[in-house]
Design a protein around this motif. Sequence first.
Motif, PDB file in Angstrom:
ATOM      1  N   SER A 190       0.846  -1.187   0.000  1.00  0.00           N
ATOM      2  CA  SER A 190       0.000   0.000   0.000  1.00  0.00           C
ATOM      3  C   SER A 190       0.882   1.238   0.000  1.00  0.00           C
ATOM      4  O   SER A 190       2.060   1.170   0.347  1.00  0.00           O
ATOM      5  CB  SER A 190      -0.901   0.007   1.239  1.00  0.00           C
ATOM      6  OG  SER A 190      -0.151   0.330   2.395  1.00  0.00           O
ATOM      7  N   PHE A 231       5.297   4.787   2.397  1.00  0.00           N
ATOM      8  CA  PHE A 231       5.643   5.965   3.205  1.00  0.00           C
ATOM      9  C   PHE A 231       6.401   5.552   4.468  1.00  0.00           C
ATOM     10  O   PHE A 231       7.414   6.156   4.829  1.00  0.00           O
ATOM     11  CB  PHE A 231       4.369   6.729   3.580  1.00  0.00           C
ATOM     12  CG  PHE A 231       4.583   7.816   4.594  1.00  0.00           C
ATOM     13  CD1 PHE A 231       5.123   9.041   4.211  1.00  0.00           C
ATOM     14  CD2 PHE A 231       4.267   7.616   5.927  1.00  0.00           C
ATOM     15  CE1 PHE A 231       5.345  10.039   5.152  1.00  0.00           C
ATOM     16  CE2 PHE A 231       4.481   8.606   6.873  1.00  0.00           C
ATOM     17  CZ  PHE A 231       5.017   9.824   6.479  1.00  0.00           C
ATOM     18  N   ILE A 232       5.905   4.508   5.135  1.00  0.00           N
ATOM     19  CA  ILE A 232       6.520   4.063   6.388  1.00  0.00           C
ATOM     20  C   ILE A 232       7.944   3.568   6.141  1.00  0.00           C
ATOM     21  O   ILE A 232       8.876   3.931   6.862  1.00  0.00           O
ATOM     22  CB  ILE A 232       5.644   2.978   7.056  1.00  0.00           C
ATOM     23  CG1 ILE A 232       4.386   3.622   7.635  1.00  0.00           C
ATOM     24  CG2 ILE A 232       6.425   2.233   8.147  1.00  0.00           C
ATOM     25  CD1 ILE A 232       3.353   2.641   8.164  1.00  0.00           C
ATOM     26  N   TYR A 248       0.769   3.501   2.052  1.00  0.00           N
ATOM     27  CA  TYR A 248       1.120   3.806   3.449  1.00  0.00           C
ATOM     28  C   TYR A 248       2.376   3.053   3.854  1.00  0.00           C
ATOM     29  O   TYR A 248       3.227   3.567   4.567  1.00  0.00           O
ATOM     30  CB  TYR A 248      -0.062   3.461   4.361  1.00  0.00           C
ATOM     31  CG  TYR A 248      -1.351   3.989   3.773  1.00  0.00           C
ATOM     32  CD1 TYR A 248      -1.560   5.372   3.689  1.00  0.00           C
ATOM     33  CD2 TYR A 248      -2.301   3.144   3.222  1.00  0.00           C
ATOM     34  CE1 TYR A 248      -2.697   5.876   3.092  1.00  0.00           C
ATOM     35  CE2 TYR A 248      -3.447   3.643   2.623  1.00  0.00           C
ATOM     36  CZ  TYR A 248      -3.633   5.010   2.557  1.00  0.00           C
ATOM     37  OH  TYR A 248      -4.747   5.520   1.959  1.00  0.00           O
ATOM     38  N   GLU A 249       2.486   1.812   3.380  1.00  0.00           N
ATOM     39  CA  GLU A 249       3.685   1.044   3.693  1.00  0.00           C
ATOM     40  C   GLU A 249       4.898   1.632   2.976  1.00  0.00           C
ATOM     41  O   GLU A 249       6.010   1.607   3.505  1.00  0.00           O
ATOM     42  CB  GLU A 249       3.479  -0.429   3.337  1.00  0.00           C
ATOM     43  CG  GLU A 249       2.523  -1.049   4.315  1.00  0.00           C
ATOM     44  CD  GLU A 249       2.251  -2.519   4.076  1.00  0.00           C
ATOM     45  OE1 GLU A 249       3.103  -3.208   3.509  1.00  0.00           O
ATOM     46  OE2 GLU A 249       1.157  -2.944   4.483  1.00  0.00           O
TER      47      GLU A 249
END
Lengths: 463, 419
Positions: free
Chosen positions: B371, B376-377, B373-374
Amino acid sequence: MRERPKILMLGWEYPPNISGGLAVACEGLTKALSESTGADIHFVLPRLLGGESAPHMRLSDSFSNTVTYTSTNQPEISHTGVHGLSHQTATAALAGEASHGEQPSLSAYAGYAPGESPIGGQEVHNYWLSHMELYFNAKSEELVELSADDDRTSISKKAHYGANVFEEVSRFTRRVLKRYADTDCDIIHAHDWMTYAAGVALSRLTGKPLVIHVHSLDYDRSGSGRNEVIYNIEKMGLEQATAVIAVSHYTKSIIEKVYGIDSSRISVAHNGIYSKSAVRFYRKKKKAEKSVLFLGRVTLQKGPDYFIRAAALVLSQIPDVNFIMAGTGDMLPSVVELAHELGIGEKVHFAGFLSGKEIEEAFSQADLYVMPSVSEPFGISALEAIHFDTPVIMSKQSGAGEVVQHSLKFDFWDVERFADLMINGLLHEELREDMVAMAKKELQKIRWEAAAERTMEVYQQLL
Amino acid sequence: MSSVCFYFQVHQPYRLRPYSYFDAARVDEYFDADKNGAIARKVAEKCYLPTNKLMLELIEKHQGAFKISYSISGVAIEQFAEYCPDVLESFQELVRTGCVEILAETYHHSLASVMDEEEFHSQIELHADLVRDVFDVTPSVFRNTELVYNDRIGQFISQLGYKGIIAEGCDDILDWRSPNFVYRVPETSTALLLKNYRLSDDIAFRFSDKGWESFPLNADTYASWLHSISGNGETVNLFMDYETFGEHQWESTGIFNFMRYLPEKVLQHGDWDFKTPSEVIDSYPMREEIHFHRLTSWADVDRDLTAWRGNRMQEASLSQAFLLRDRVIESGDEKLIEDWRKLLTSDHFYYMCTKWAADGDVHAYFSPYESPYEAFINYSNCLRGFISRLEKLEKMKSTISAIGDVLPVELLREHSQSV
């Protein structure tokens, strides 16, 4: 086929008296089935506890046969033994505490720690297993006989085994057989293991097709410490059902692998959520300290110990975080102990069982919602969290992940990854905001109407 | 006379390794060498080697009449040298034919043009140096990462002395004008070559689309579309990712055969030829100035920067990374500077894009992450690791310099006492 197919639904609980997702799912699904696909539903519960409101269908009590549309009637609290529940438990259930605080033996969804001996001993288990098998294996005429049995007679000989959930289930089954032997419904639809015996028996007695709806499985609740009675009830029900509906592909795969059911007989209907117009708005407070919420039964299935271990890792990096654990269950004492052992007792807050408005507040005020379940068929609470603008971190072993793309996922056993995701979620407001913004858009597509359409497709094939 | 001007983009980022928050204190390596090597070799087999071979055959067959250009990012060249030197050799061989032009770009395929002008300049120079080293040519036409462009970028490039720059032929910018002429960057003498996105995308995106009215496309038909422009344009700029051949469009789609026959079909018309960007600029007049009042790119239908800078995660991580520049350069540590620049590659930010997901089309665009978000993390964790390394280095330097201030005097005193 009739214009409005008549469905006799067998359920175990209904809002506002809930112990978890089952009641919420039954309400959401029946509403959409009745309002958007036009099913004519008669929903039967073991008993009404008061406060139920179901104007979209007929809702009745298997004991008194009370029919309610918007029930506000106070239920009769009967004497101990009559309903198989102690007075104390019935009162607790009335207060909305449901099964969270009950003795495990009375809870339909108790977890069993691996290695724990069956409650009441092997003998009790064997007794109930053979007792329940009757309903699944009996011929029609035997079923008539069984149903004619008075509440007490059939099990009176074994009364020393005491009241437990199987006794409740058995009594419900006989009641259903007795009252609905002449049902004119088109389809019988049974929700979760407590109603499978009733569904299978009634289906055999009446010749009506049976749909079994799997919201959760013993496999999810017990891990490797299987409850043989429940597992076998589930297996017999799944084998004998005309069709099976699972709440996720994840659950479908377990039904296939663990219960050996052919995948062609299993359909998937994901749960949904209603954007309630009555939702209260809670503004997120700008707090100096961030908080992470865990909400659910504190049982093996929900992974509360993983939550505590990951919390300790988070706190080693960011000291000012509060971890809220809402819910009760058989693992609560050991989880409290674990938090103290890890030296984070002050940062972990045990909120106990929350209901209604308290849940909404908890969701609203948390910065992150986490669901580290070891095995979660769906997990409606993930949708609820998003509804209250809180981003979700859940285990990959959770069915809700199939519909909530905009969430963070990890393998439940990977505590370091879980902590990594929480730390980043807490450190980066931009991550939380982007996730919530996208998840809220996604939520609009996760509707109960879609589940109702899938369910109606299953009905159509059977009519 | 009219010309077909091909430019192919060749780029591979240094993909990040899975890097946890807890790695920041213990791991100084951010890039996944195994994965990057494997991908480079896979794309080499499917695209670079067979396509380069085909291009060389076509150049030899048409005896100088078939010409093309490439822009190859510095990070791609580095990875070819490391993981598949045969690819680099085949590009060198192509350049030696004299029919292939190499364009200038940012070494690290970054968005420096919109984040930090000094860094932009540095990366252009680094790339030009690398191109001189590897290909023995000096690039004179510039193309920016993802064709990111506006007037300011055009004017900056003009000041650096480039004779031309490449940009997207966006409808809202061109208005009634055709992309098939040479234009001028406002208030400069630098040429602007605009991509004909319809004809480019027919090859790059629609070629294998069974739902497309012109499927299956053959070289005859495509050449006839080009020829129909005769008299209404001087250059048709066909700009696309080189990975179109064999990677985006698999060999089984017939893309190689299409390309094999296209040059002869185009050249069958006596008024048509192939030119490189420099030759186009030298051959045709600049018609007029075109103002790009907004930032454009060649990405998706929006043709803007939202794929890299469209959400808060991207904004935050881009600015955090670029803001480190002074400290990183100040460190003087070559490996640190290099790592930092690899972290600026635009792909890292592209993986964080959420706009596709709005339509439920999460997997429509390639990303190594589950995703955005992953993505970004993982990036944030790497950057955190990088920053802690930078801090350690800074602390060490300040300690050394403090000692340096004190030590000589102390030593001197000690020395004088002992004497």
